[in-house]
Design an enzyme around this catalytic site. Structure first.
Site, short mmCIF file in Angstrom:
data_model
loop_
_atom_site.label_atom_id
_atom_site.label_comp_id
_atom_site.label_asym_id
_atom_site.label_seq_id
_atom_site.Cartn_x
_atom_site.Cartn_y
_atom_site.Cartn_z
N GLY A 217 -35.65 -5.83 -91.64
CA GLY A 217 -34.33 -5.63 -92.23
C GLY A 217 -34.30 -5.99 -93.69
O GLY A 217 -35.19 -5.63 -94.46
N ASP A 239 -43.93 7.84 -92.28
CA ASP A 239 -44.16 7.93 -93.72
C ASP A 239 -43.12 7.06 -94.41
O ASP A 239 -41.92 7.36 -94.35
CB ASP A 239 -44.06 9.39 -94.18
CG ASP A 239 -44.40 9.58 -95.65
OD1 ASP A 239 -44.51 8.58 -96.38
OD2 ASP A 239 -44.54 10.73 -96.08
N ASP A 245 -35.84 4.36 -101.57
CA ASP A 245 -34.84 5.20 -102.21
C ASP A 245 -33.73 5.59 -101.24
O ASP A 245 -32.56 5.68 -101.64
CB ASP A 245 -35.50 6.46 -102.77
CG ASP A 245 -36.55 6.10 -103.83
OD1 ASP A 245 -36.25 5.26 -104.69
OD2 ASP A 245 -37.66 6.66 -103.78
N SER A 284 -37.37 13.55 -95.83
CA SER A 284 -37.02 12.63 -94.74
C SER A 284 -35.68 11.95 -94.95
O SER A 284 -35.18 11.26 -94.05
CB SER A 284 -38.10 11.55 -94.61
OG SER A 284 -38.05 10.64 -95.71
#
Length: 300
Positions: A217, A239, A245, A284
């Site tokens: 977390g 990945d 981001d 993603s």
């Protein structure tokens, strides 16, 4: 609608998936290859627009074919690119190798991103219209600092999410409202490797900080308060390239929408967990409906 301004790198990422990254002087076989739009600034812009904000990006691309693809990709996502300038020469690129555990190694060539040495008058005017300014990596620290100073002077919330090893001048940190770094980045900035100690030390540099802890977390702290751990949803890493981001973009949106800090962090952690469970970096990044479904207690 919340308006997020992103000042940062936009680059083409040449991504190879392989069992492992090669050692020096060694060649390995890869499973697949993709050329995908990215850069920390580009990914943050896509993350924020998919999370439900209106997003404008101030950046630079080159006069090569990659520049055209990068601009077109952001436009398709609905990002305002009026201040994405084109400069002579190549666009920024990054060679990325993603291993079987989902962890990347990256060699970045700045290209056009090196032109962002200062926030222009147009950039400054754009920053003044935003609810938050998102800052990241891959551009000169002088430009990032000038953008942060412009935001502070105009009362705009600043969220800085740099990569480990990026230069962070004192003037930039003094103009930063919220700093988001991973454990290694926090340790590099403070010299303290235990997260609670490092996040407290970060508060000597900025008023508010988040240390991301991967599957554990994140740890948040602000001056005058007690640190708080927010757990992350379980995710099988495919990945991890765009996770930071995804987190920063979703967090900026949630905070600007007025959500309490704990709920904003939960929502951003859900966005990052969705991101790591999928291949690709920008590809993603989750949409708002997906984040809400993964985090129903926080959904708006």
């Amino acid at each position: 609608m919340t308006h997020i301004v992103v000042f940062g790198s936009v680059q083409m990422e040449l991504v190879t998936h392989a069992e492992r990254a090669p050692d020096p002087g060694q060649a390995v076989s890869g499973r697949e290859f993709h050329a995908v739009p990215g850069g920390s600034g580009g990914r943050q812009a896509v993350a924020a627009v998919r999370a439900g904000a209106a997003v404008s990006v101030a950046g630079a691309v080159g006069t090569d074919a990659y520049g055209e693809r990068l601009r077109a990709g952001l436009v398709r996502e609905g990002v305002d690119v009026d201040l994405l300038r084109t400069v002579p020469g190549p666009s920024g690129t990054a060679q990325v190798t993603v291993d079987a555990a989902g962890y990347p190694t990256v060699v970045a060539v700045p290209g056009a991103n090196a032109a962002l040495t200062v926030a222009t008058p147009g950039d400054v005017a754009l920053i003044g219209t935003g609810d938050a300014l998102l800052l990241s990596s891959g551009t000169p620290s002088s430009g990032v600092t000038s953008a942060a100073l412009a935001a502070r002077e105009r009362g705009v919330r600043t969220v800085l999410a740099p990569s480990q090893g990026d230069p962070l001048p004192d003037e930039l940190l003094a103009a930063t409202g919220l700093l988001v770094v991973d454990e290694d980045g926090a340790a590099a900035l403070t010299g303290r490797h235990e997260p609670y100690r490092s996040v407290r030390a970060l508060l000597e540099l900025v008023p508010e900080a988040v240390v991301t802890l991967g599957a554990a977390g994140c740890l948040w702290a602000a001056r005058g308060g007690e640190p708080m751990v927010v757990p992350a949803p379980e995710a099988a890493a495919v990945d991890t390239t765009g996770a930071g981001d995804a987190f920063a973009g979703a967090l900026a949106v949630a905070l600007c929408e007025g959500r309490p800090t704990a709920r904003a962090l939960e929502w951003a952690s859900a966005a990052a967990a969705l991101s790591v469970a999928r291949p690709g970096a920008a590809a993603s990044l989750p949409y708002r409906s997906e984040i809400d479904a993964a985090c129903p207690a926080v959904a708006s």
